[in-house]
Design a protein around this motif. Structure first.
Motif, mmCIF file in Angstrom:
data_model
loop_
_atom_site.group_PDB
_atom_site.id
_atom_site.type_symbol
_atom_site.label_atom_id
_atom_site.label_comp_id
_atom_site.label_asym_id
_atom_site.label_seq_id
_atom_site.Cartn_x
_atom_site.Cartn_y
_atom_site.Cartn_z
ATOM 1 N N TYR A 90 98.390 66.679 -2.585
ATOM 2 C CA TYR A 90 98.466 66.652 -0.958
ATOM 3 C C TYR A 90 97.400 65.612 -0.584
ATOM 4 C CZ TYR A 90 99.602 71.466 -2.637
ATOM 5 O OH TYR A 90 100.553 72.497 -3.328
ATOM 6 N N GLY A 91 96.762 64.844 -1.441
ATOM 7 C CA GLY A 91 96.137 63.876 -1.070
ATOM 8 C C GLY A 91 94.960 64.066 0.242
ATOM 9 N N VAL A 92 94.383 64.998 -0.111
ATOM 10 C CA VAL A 92 93.247 65.458 0.770
ATOM 11 C C VAL A 92 91.893 65.536 0.243
ATOM 12 C CG1 VAL A 92 94.767 67.075 2.078
ATOM 13 C CG2 VAL A 92 93.739 68.028 -0.103
ATOM 14 N N ARG A 93 91.755 64.721 -0.971
ATOM 15 C CA ARG A 93 90.378 64.580 -1.624
ATOM 16 C C ARG A 93 90.153 63.006 -1.368
ATOM 17 N NH1 ARG A 93 88.140 67.114 -6.106
ATOM 18 N NH2 ARG A 93 88.884 69.469 -5.976
ATOM 19 N N SER A 94 88.886 62.795 -1.371
ATOM 20 C CA SER A 94 88.420 61.421 -1.278
ATOM 21 C C SER A 94 87.057 61.493 -1.737
ATOM 22 C CB SER A 94 88.311 60.852 0.286
ATOM 23 O OG SER A 94 87.678 61.771 1.072
ATOM 24 N N PHE A 95 86.590 60.067 -1.851
ATOM 25 C CA PHE A 95 85.175 59.788 -2.074
ATOM 26 C C PHE A 95 84.352 59.991 -1.026
ATOM 27 C CE2 PHE A 95 86.960 57.283 -5.871
ATOM 28 C CZ PHE A 95 86.181 57.954 -6.751
ATOM 29 N N LEU A 140 86.236 74.411 -5.365
ATOM 30 C CA LEU A 140 84.900 73.396 -4.884
ATOM 31 C C LEU A 140 84.464 72.296 -5.650
ATOM 32 C CD1 LEU A 140 82.742 76.882 -4.115
ATOM 33 C CD2 LEU A 140 84.139 75.646 -2.633
ATOM 34 N N VAL A 141 83.614 71.502 -5.211
ATOM 35 C CA VAL A 141 82.819 70.192 -5.899
ATOM 36 C C VAL A 141 81.659 70.463 -5.923
ATOM 37 C CG1 VAL A 141 82.780 67.763 -5.818
ATOM 38 C CG2 VAL A 141 84.775 68.619 -4.846
ATOM 39 N N ASP A 142 81.282 70.489 -7.157
ATOM 40 C CA ASP A 142 79.660 70.369 -7.378
ATOM 41 C C ASP A 142 79.148 68.894 -7.631
ATOM 42 O OD1 ASP A 142 77.117 70.573 -8.583
ATOM 43 O OD2 ASP A 142 77.604 72.220 -9.865
ATOM 44 N N VAL A 143 78.717 68.292 -6.629
ATOM 45 C CA VAL A 143 78.314 67.134 -6.660
ATOM 46 C C VAL A 143 77.268 66.633 -7.668
ATOM 47 C CG1 VAL A 143 78.783 66.460 -4.290
ATOM 48 C CG2 VAL A 143 76.296 67.204 -4.934
ATOM 49 N N GLU A 144 76.760 67.703 -8.309
ATOM 50 C CA GLU A 144 75.495 67.406 -9.167
ATOM 51 C C GLU A 144 76.100 67.328 -10.648
ATOM 52 O OE1 GLU A 144 72.402 66.837 -8.643
ATOM 53 O OE2 GLU A 144 72.687 67.113 -6.771
ATOM 54 N N GLN A 145 77.379 67.933 -10.787
ATOM 55 C CA GLN A 145 78.082 67.769 -12.075
ATOM 56 C C GLN A 145 79.200 66.670 -11.936
ATOM 57 O OE1 GLN A 145 79.451 71.114 -14.335
ATOM 58 N NE2 GLN A 145 78.240 72.442 -12.870
ATOM 59 N N CYS A 146 79.597 66.121 -10.795
ATOM 60 C CA CYS A 146 80.525 65.301 -10.625
ATOM 61 C C CYS A 146 80.149 64.059 -11.001
ATOM 62 C CB CYS A 146 81.092 64.793 -8.987
ATOM 63 S SG CYS A 146 82.286 63.771 -8.612
ATOM 64 N N ILE A 147 80.988 63.077 -11.750
ATOM 65 C CA ILE A 147 80.738 61.690 -12.380
ATOM 66 C C ILE A 147 81.229 60.613 -11.566
ATOM 67 C CG2 ILE A 147 80.493 62.811 -14.764
ATOM 68 C CD1 ILE A 147 83.170 61.609 -15.266
ATOM 69 N N GLY A 148 81.965 60.993 -10.640
ATOM 70 C CA GLY A 148 82.566 59.952 -9.604
ATOM 71 C C GLY A 148 83.747 59.234 -10.180
ATOM 72 N N CYS A 149 84.430 59.941 -11.012
ATOM 73 C CA CYS A 149 85.579 59.148 -11.906
ATOM 74 C C CYS A 149 86.972 59.066 -10.816
ATOM 75 C CB CYS A 149 85.868 60.001 -13.191
ATOM 76 S SG CYS A 149 86.592 61.407 -12.893
ATOM 77 N N GLY A 150 86.983 59.925 -9.950
ATOM 78 C CA GLY A 150 88.172 60.237 -9.206
ATOM 79 C C GLY A 150 89.563 60.659 -9.634
ATOM 80 N N VAL A 160 77.439 60.321 -0.386
ATOM 81 C CA VAL A 160 76.866 61.368 -1.468
ATOM 82 C C VAL A 160 77.083 60.606 -2.834
ATOM 83 C CG1 VAL A 160 76.735 63.425 -2.472
ATOM 84 C CG2 VAL A 160 77.132 63.320 0.041
ATOM 85 N N LYS A 161 76.054 60.516 -3.529
ATOM 86 C CA LYS A 161 76.258 59.994 -4.742
ATOM 87 C C LYS A 161 76.524 60.975 -5.839
ATOM 88 C CE LYS A 161 74.814 55.661 -3.923
ATOM 89 N NZ LYS A 161 75.828 54.579 -4.257
ATOM 90 N N ALA A 162 77.309 60.699 -6.876
ATOM 91 C CA ALA A 162 77.663 61.611 -8.096
ATOM 92 C C ALA A 162 76.556 61.851 -8.709
ATOM 93 C CB ALA A 162 78.847 60.943 -8.894
ATOM 94 N N GLY A 163 76.062 63.156 -8.798
ATOM 95 C CA GLY A 163 74.924 63.583 -9.480
ATOM 96 C C GLY A 163 74.946 63.199 -10.817
ATOM 97 N N PRO A 212 74.930 58.234 -10.777
ATOM 98 C CA PRO A 212 74.279 58.070 -9.495
ATOM 99 C C PRO A 212 75.016 56.503 -8.978
ATOM 100 C CG PRO A 212 72.687 58.864 -10.431
ATOM 101 C CD PRO A 212 73.587 58.971 -11.695
ATOM 102 N N THR A 213 75.486 55.900 -9.919
ATOM 103 C CA THR A 213 76.005 54.481 -9.733
ATOM 104 C C THR A 213 77.445 54.595 -8.781
ATOM 105 O OG1 THR A 213 77.399 54.299 -11.693
ATOM 106 C CG2 THR A 213 74.859 53.469 -11.677
ATOM 107 N N LYS A 214 78.066 55.939 -8.872
ATOM 108 C CA LYS A 214 79.269 56.132 -8.147
ATOM 109 C C LYS A 214 79.194 57.258 -7.032
ATOM 110 C CE LYS A 214 81.871 55.284 -12.290
ATOM 111 N NZ LYS A 214 82.524 55.605 -13.537
ATOM 112 N N GLN A 215 80.240 57.124 -6.221
ATOM 113 C CA GLN A 215 80.211 58.217 -5.065
ATOM 114 C C GLN A 215 80.824 59.641 -5.595
ATOM 115 O OE1 GLN A 215 78.354 55.274 -3.379
ATOM 116 N NE2 GLN A 215 78.773 57.285 -2.313
ATOM 117 N N ALA A 216 80.434 60.685 -5.089
ATOM 118 C CA ALA A 216 81.224 61.808 -5.301
ATOM 119 C C ALA A 216 82.230 62.432 -4.596
ATOM 120 C CB ALA A 216 79.995 62.977 -5.155
ATOM 121 N N ALA A 217 83.125 63.005 -5.391
ATOM 122 C CA ALA A 217 84.300 63.443 -4.867
ATOM 123 C C ALA A 217 84.037 64.386 -3.634
ATOM 124 C CB ALA A 217 85.194 64.064 -5.672
#
Length: 200
Positions: free
Chosen positions: A86-91, A68-78, A95-98, A101-106
Motif C-alpha cells: 500500500y506504500g504507507v510506510r516511510s522512514f 506496530l513499529v517498535d523503534v527500539e527494536q527497529c534496525i532502519g533497514c527499510g 526518530v533514530k532506529a534504536g 542509531p546510524t539509521k532512521q526508524a520506520a
C-alpha cells in the motif's frame, strides 16, 4: 473528476491497513520480512482481562490486530517499507532506529495505539467532522464498525485496497460510486507518486 461544469472532488484517505496477513500463516508482509521478528515475548491484556502472549519485533502484530513499529527494536533497514503493497510506510526523519542509531526508524499509522489502549478513539476518527472514519472492534458484533461491515457487505474484495495481494486488510471503504478503482494508484517500488493528485 468529470468534465466542466460537471466536476467533483474525490478523496481517498490512505493509511496502514493493519492487515490480518495471508491465509497460510496469518502474518502481514511487513511483519514477516522484518529481521527483528519474531522478537521477545510480550503480554497483551484484552478488555475482558485475558492475557495473550505474542512475539514483538521491529514491526509486529499485536493480538488485537494492530500492526506496530517498535523503534527500539527497529534496525532502519527499510524492508518493511518495501514489503508494504500500500506504500504507507516511510522512514521517520526525526526518530533514530534504536537497534542501529546510524539509521532512521520506520514509521506508519499506528491507529494511535496509545489512545486506543486508554479507551479513546484514534485522532483521525475523533477529529473527522463528517464522521467518515469509524473505528472499532470487528470481533464485537454490536460495535458500530461491525454493523457497518455487515450493512454494507464490506468484507468483500470490492471494499478494500488491493485484494489481490492477499493481505486481508482491515481498513474498509464504503464506496457507493466505485471510486477505489478510479482513484487508487498502486505503489511502485521506490516511488511515492501514488500520493500525488491524479489529474487526467
Amino acid at each position: 473528476m468529470g468534465t466542466f461544469p460537471n466536476t467533483k472532488k474525490a478523496f481517498l484517505p490512505l493509511m496502514c491497513n493493519h492487515c490480518e496477513g495471508n491465509k497460510e500463516d496469518g502474518v502481514p508482509p511487513c511483519v514477516k520480512i522484518c529481521p527483528q521478528f519474531p522478537g521477545e515475548r510480550r503480554k497483551y491484556k484484552t478488555a475482558d482481562g485475558k492475557t495473550i502472549r505474542y512475539r514483538s519485533g521491529g514491526t509486529y502484530k499485536r493480538p488485537d490486530g494492530m500492526i506496530l513499529v517498535d523503534v527500539e527494536q527497529c534496525i532502519g533497514c527499510g524492508k518493511c517499507i518495501d514489503a508494504c503493497p500500500y506504500g504507507v510506510r516511510s522512514f521517520n526523519p526525526f526518530v533514530k532506529a534504536g537497534a542501529d542509531p546510524t539509521k532512521q526508524a520506520a514509521d506508519k499509522c499506528d491507529m494511535c495505539a496509545h489512545r486506543v489502549d486508554n479507551g479513546v478513539e484514534p485522532s483521525c476518527v475523533n477529529t473527522c467532522q463528517g464522521r467518515a472514519r469509524i473505528f472499532g472492534d470487528l470481533n464485537d458484533p454490536n460495535s458500530h464498525v461491525s454493523k457497518l461491515v455487515n450493512e454494507h457487505n464490506l468484507a468483500k474484495a470490492d471494499n478494500v485496497l488491493l485484494p489481490e495481494e492477499g493481505t486481508n486488510p482491515h481498513v474498509f471503504y464504503i464506496d457507493p460510486d466505485n471510486m477505489l478503482k478510479r482513484l487508487y494508484t498502486q505503489r511502485r517500488k521506490g516511488k511515492l507518486d501514488h500520493y500525488v493528485d491524479q489529474i487526467p
